[in-house]
Design an enzyme around this catalytic site. Structure first.
Site, PDB file in Angstrom:
ATOM      1  N   GLY A  61       0.803  -1.216   0.000  1.00  0.00           N
ATOM      2  CA  GLY A  61       0.000   0.000   0.000  1.00  0.00           C
ATOM      3  C   GLY A  61       0.836   1.267   0.000  1.00  0.00           C
ATOM      4  O   GLY A  61       0.521   2.243  -0.687  1.00  0.00           O
TER       5      GLY A  61
ATOM      6  N   CYS B 174       3.827   1.588  -1.200  1.00  0.00           N
ATOM      7  CA  CYS B 174       4.461   1.699  -2.524  1.00  0.00           C
ATOM      8  C   CYS B 174       3.476   2.290  -3.538  1.00  0.00           C
ATOM      9  O   CYS B 174       3.854   3.118  -4.372  1.00  0.00           O
ATOM     10  CB  CYS B 174       4.937   0.335  -3.011  1.00  0.00           C
ATOM     11  SG  CYS B 174       6.135  -0.486  -1.915  1.00  0.00           S
TER      12      CYS B 174
END
Length: 496
Positions: A55, A57
């Site tokens: 998430g 990233c």
């Protein structure tokens, strides 16, 4: 003719070994076949090692692309790149990737960890700073005086030849530490004479304690870094927003924490008394004061099981040993007692201070049993029973959300004689042989073997039931569960 044909074949063969570097939204896409080439061909490369399901990233991706575009349009000599670490697993291991996203900045082939924010402007500002000269060149005495006077801490290297091996080590250290420190370099004889030093010396100038420290050891990367990390902080450093990063990121991982109240005048009464023992252990133990009057420090007090009224007090913590804590038998903050306490710690004579609550009389009255440090081993390691334990923190939102589900689980299995459903407040009870990192942690201790199996799937009544019925076989983390943990920021024990 044969010679030219052979040469052409060799060139073609060589060209075919160079992996093409793809570009997505101005970001280089790197693999094990082209990362070395990208770092070699570009003086400055910021590389993000990411996982597609992460998430954090996903949130970073548009900002990262925006930053790459800004750098490209501004003509800055910096490339932004990314590596899918779930595919390039060997590459991630080689570059010491331990979580997602991990960003590393390669400056002329030398890597340092990224220390900036995750917005486009933060990324741009950080990398531009890193491409600026590592150390300010001090060509006159006036420049040197002005530079040193303007800083609370200034590190100056004195090198006749700024291309010498020693100067290169100095600049490499500056490159690694210039997030927190300011570096200058001079080859001017007048500057040398002004500060009474010689070629190859490094002096750390500061506006506290001794005023300056000279590095007299061989110019080695790790030795110089440790010297700076030790001497750039006061003998007794006060914990606050400005010093926190330097305290926790420094080379010294054992800290004596002295809890004092400014309102009560403790700082004037005790700080001078602990400076002498601080000198003795300067390279082994960092002495840190914490003002208990600050509301921001309440969590630290809680972590040590303390209250504001306990000040003045002291504790030792080992950051690299699961945040191990040590409490003195004698709480007196005299120079002699502090010296005795820290000496016993450095000689390995102290026993860890472990929290435990009093055992409630009705601990086994309800379907979910209550464990504390005193009864944990007796219950969890009963070889006649499977024992499921939830390690929780009262303030943890995930734990609060789980509470009614876990109570329902206890109710469901309350008549099973070979199964115990239990919970333990891991903030108030500590175990030397059980390390809790995230809250909540749910672990099944299997009968007969006492093997500990951690549950890492959805925290639902159905999922937990399957985990129990499968004897721990069900419940290993799925990609979706990993992504949920990334997005929800699961609380960690070491987040003070």
């Amino acid at each position: 003719m044969k010679f030219f044909a052979l040469t052409f074949a060799v060139i073609c063969c060589f060209a075919s070994t160079l992996a093409k570097i793809e570009i997505e939204d101005s970001v280089l896409v790197l693999t094990k076949d082209n990362i070395a080439e990208a770092i070699e061909q570009n003086d400055y490369v910021l590389v993000e090692f990411y996982a597609p399901w992460c998430g954090h990233c996903k949130a970073l991706a548009p900002e990262y692309a925006k930053a790459a575009k800004k750098l490209e349009e501004g003509g800055f000599p910096v490339k932004l790149a990314k590596v899918d670490a779930t595919i390039e697993t060997e590459l991630a291991e080689k570059h010491e990737v331990r979580g997602y996203p991990t960003l590393k900045f390669y400056r002329k082939g030398s890597a340092i960890d990224y220390g900036g924010g995750r917005q486009a402007d933060d990324i741009v500002n950080w990398v531009i700073k890193k491409t600026s000269p590592v150390a300010k060149v001090l060509t006159t005495t006036e420049e040197a005086k002005s530079f040193i006077e303007a800083q609370n801490v200034a590190i100056v290297g004195f090198f006749k030849d700024v291309e010498s091996d020693g100067a290169k080590v100095f600049l490499e250290v500056g490159n690694a530490l210039n997030d927190n420190h300011v570096f200058g370099i001079s080859s001017n004889d007048e500057v040398f004479n002004e500060y009474g030093t010689s070629d190859g010396k490094v002096i750390l100038f500061k506006k506290f304690d001794e005023g300056k420290n000279e590095f007299n050891d061989e110019l080695d990367l790790k030795k110089l870094q440790k010297f700076i990390s030790v001497h750039a902080l006061p003998l007794v450093v006060d914990f606050n927003h400005d010093t926190a990063q330097k305290i926790f990121s420094g080379d010294i991982k054992s800290h004596l924490l002295v809890f004092l109240s400014k309102e009560a005048g403790h700082f004037e009464e005790y700080v001078e008394k602990i400076k002498e023992p601080a000198k003795k252990f300067r390279e082994e133990v960092l002495f840190v004061t914490i003002n208990v009057d600050e509301s921001d420090h309440e969590r630290i007090l809680e972590f040590f099981g303390m209250k504001k009224s306990d000040a003045p007090a002291m504790r030792i913590i080992e950051l690299e040993q699961d945040m191990a804590k040590y409490k003195p038998e004698n709480p007196e903050l005299s120079s002699e007692n502090v010296l005795e306490f820290v000496t016993a710690f450095t000689e390995g004579k102290l026993k860890r201070h472990l929290f435990t609550q009093d055992l409630p009389e009705d601990w086994d009255k309800n379907p979910v049993k209550v464990l504390v440090g005193a009864n944990f081993h007796e219950v969890a390691y009963d070889k006649k029973k499977n024992v499921l334990v939830e390690f929780y923190a009262p303030w943890c939102g995930h734990c609060q959300k789980l509470a009614p589900i876990y109570e329902a689980l206890g109710e469901k299995y309350k008549d099973r004689e070979d199964l115990v459903i239990a919970k333990m407040d891991a903030t108030a009870n500590e175990l030397e042989d059980v390390k809790i990192i995230n809250y909540p942690t749910i672990t099944l201790y299997k009968k007969e073997t006492n093997e500990a199996v951690e549950y890492n799937d959805d925290r639902t009544l159905e999922g937990l039931s399957k985990f129990i019925e499968s004897d721990g076989a069900y419940g290993q983390a799925t990609e979706e569960a990993q992504e949920e943990d990334e997005d929800d920021d699961v609380p960690r024990k070491d987040e003070l």
